[in-house]
Design a protein around this motif. Structure first.
Motif, PDB file in Angstrom:
ATOM      1  N   VAL A 107     -41.228   5.720  32.046  1.00 23.16           N
ATOM      2  CA  VAL A 107     -41.756   4.825  32.974  1.00 23.16           C
ATOM      3  C   VAL A 107     -42.463   5.847  34.319  1.00 23.16           C
ATOM      4  CG1 VAL A 107     -41.236   3.353  34.901  1.00 23.16           C
ATOM      5  CG2 VAL A 107     -40.113   3.171  32.569  1.00 23.16           C
ATOM      6  N   LEU A 155     -43.055   5.133  37.994  1.00 22.59           N
ATOM      7  CA  LEU A 155     -42.478   4.257  38.846  1.00 22.59           C
ATOM      8  C   LEU A 155     -42.997   4.370  40.355  1.00 22.59           C
ATOM      9  CD1 LEU A 155     -40.332   2.079  40.097  1.00 22.59           C
ATOM     10  CD2 LEU A 155     -38.477   3.693  39.686  1.00 22.59           C
ATOM     11  N   TYR A 197     -44.935   3.151  30.511  1.00 22.67           N
ATOM     12  CA  TYR A 197     -44.915   1.700  31.306  1.00 22.67           C
ATOM     13  C   TYR A 197     -45.159   2.191  32.789  1.00 22.67           C
ATOM     14  CZ  TYR A 197     -42.701  -2.076  28.736  1.00 22.67           C
ATOM     15  OH  TYR A 197     -42.632  -2.918  27.618  1.00 22.67           O
ATOM     16  N   LEU A 229     -44.696   0.801  36.428  1.00 22.60           N
ATOM     17  CA  LEU A 229     -43.829  -0.114  37.102  1.00 22.60           C
ATOM     18  C   LEU A 229     -44.169  -0.161  38.503  1.00 22.60           C
ATOM     19  CD1 LEU A 229     -39.898  -0.419  36.695  1.00 22.60           C
ATOM     20  CD2 LEU A 229     -41.214  -1.320  38.625  1.00 22.60           C
ATOM     21  N   TYR A 239     -47.157  -2.390  31.278  1.00 25.33           N
ATOM     22  CA  TYR A 239     -46.502  -2.410  32.422  1.00 25.33           C
ATOM     23  C   TYR A 239     -45.723  -3.616  32.757  1.00 25.33           C
ATOM     24  CZ  TYR A 239     -50.304  -6.335  32.637  1.00 25.33           C
ATOM     25  OH  TYR A 239     -50.899  -7.545  32.225  1.00 25.33           O
ATOM     26  N   LEU A 240     -44.879  -3.264  34.001  1.00 24.85           N
ATOM     27  CA  LEU A 240     -44.068  -4.324  34.487  1.00 24.85           C
ATOM     28  C   LEU A 240     -44.562  -4.423  36.156  1.00 24.85           C
ATOM     29  CD1 LEU A 240     -40.217  -4.759  34.216  1.00 24.85           C
ATOM     30  CD2 LEU A 240     -41.576  -5.527  36.079  1.00 24.85           C
ATOM     31  N   THR A 252     -36.728  -5.764  35.716  1.00 20.38           N
ATOM     32  CA  THR A 252     -36.836  -4.202  36.114  1.00 20.38           C
ATOM     33  C   THR A 252     -35.561  -3.785  35.575  1.00 20.38           C
ATOM     34  OG1 THR A 252     -37.906  -4.906  38.123  1.00 20.38           O
ATOM     35  CG2 THR A 252     -37.026  -2.718  38.117  1.00 20.38           C
ATOM     36  N   THR A 260     -34.873   2.825  29.420  1.00 22.90           N
ATOM     37  CA  THR A 260     -35.695   4.151  29.859  1.00 22.90           C
ATOM     38  C   THR A 260     -35.001   5.466  29.409  1.00 22.90           C
ATOM     39  OG1 THR A 260     -36.865   2.689  31.531  1.00 22.90           O
ATOM     40  CG2 THR A 260     -36.833   5.192  31.945  1.00 22.90           C
TER      41      THR A 260
END
Length: 293
Positions: A6, A8, A41, A43, A66-67, A107, A114
């Motif tokens: 991720v 972030l 990802y 985020l 993606y988030l 999340t 992760t």
């Protein structure tokens, strides 16, 4: 190779007078690790506006997972202007969507799966995103690799944010400008860069410290060895995202079982290639991706 990695933090548009370019170190990182076959990802958060929709469309086009939560705040932008001498000046707009990334059930579920996460200091300038980053890092599995790409920008950092981030990380990525700032914060001005990296390694019980020095090469330190690699001489198109590709390539190779010197060499080769391309998210050469097939 389905491990989730991720990026972030911030996602935004760099707005130039004649165009805009998708930006944000975490998204760049996530895109590059996804090219190596990992489940990358991004985020972050965007606004319920046209710029936000365009970010989501752009990530779809790049096939990047993606988030991205939609918030009531505007999508992040950085206004880029050029002085008469052609020197860029940046205005990072405040109180935007990525300053207000919520910690949702989605999340939390992503954090629990992760394997590695990369975050920086910029997205922690506002308490909402700072708390989300802290919660995410507390929720990840115990063996998750937590990379703090310090990424100091303008005045958007404090000693406390840096220190708290180092305490919850395994890996620190820092460049030669940023290490001078850290030296000032800790009163370590008389210590040379390499010893300073070892000080940080020991003080915060880090596994790895990565120091990049532009054309002067780069170092990777751990408790057992120091790896140095010179920077290849290449024709530079632009350096946007080169550091993010370096971090992504190193992490991908390291997680693939490569020893630190080999992972370091690979990171140098990938970032040199990205410097020869325009933009932060170019498609990598087949030779780089073959390593992971």
């Amino acid at each position: 190779m389905n491990k989730i990695i991720v990026g972030l933090g911030e996602i935004l548009w760099d707005i130039f007078p004649e165009r805009k370019i998708l930006g944000g170190a975490p998204a760049n990182f996530a895109y590059h690790v996804s090219q190596f076959g990992f489940n990358g990802y991004a985020l972050s958060a965007v606004g319920n506006d046209l710029l936000g929709k365009e970010i989501l469309n752009s990530l779809e086009e790049k096939n990047l997972n993606y988030l991205i939560e939609t918030t009531d705040y505007p999508t992040g932008t950085v206004q880029v202007t050029l002085s008469g001498a052609g020197i860029p000046q940046y205005e990072i707009c405040e109180n935007v969507a990525w300053d207000n990334i919520p910690f949702t059930k989605r999340t939390e579920n992503l954090a629990k799966r992760t394997s590695a996460v990369c975050f920086g200091s910029l997205a922690q300038r506002n308490i909402t995103s700072r708390e989300t980053i802290k919660k995410f890092l507390k929720t990840v599995p115990a063996d998750c690799i937590k990379i703090f790409d310090i990424n100091l920008r303008q005045h958007f950092y404090t000693k406390n944010i840096i220190e708290e981030s180092l305490k919850i990380s395994n890996v620190l990525k820092i460049n030669d400008d940023e290490i001078k700032v850290v030296a000032d914060l800790y009163g370590w001005k008389e210590i040379d860069e390499q010893e300073l990296c070892m000080q940080l390694l020991r003080r915060f019980a880090l596994d790895i410290v990565i120091l990049t020095k532009g054309t002067e090469g780069s170092f990777v330190f751990n408790n057992k060895e120091t790896s140095f690699q010179p920077t290849p001489k290449v024709h530079v198109a632009d350096t946007v995202g080169a550091g993010d590709s370096f971090t992504a390539a190193f992490v991908a190779a390291f997680m693939h079982g490569k020893p630190i010197p080999k992972a370091h060499q690979f990171a140098v080769e990938v970032s040199a290639y990205v410097c020869q391309q325009h933009g932060a998210m170019p498609k990598l050469a087949d030779a780089h991706i073959e390593l992971f097939r």
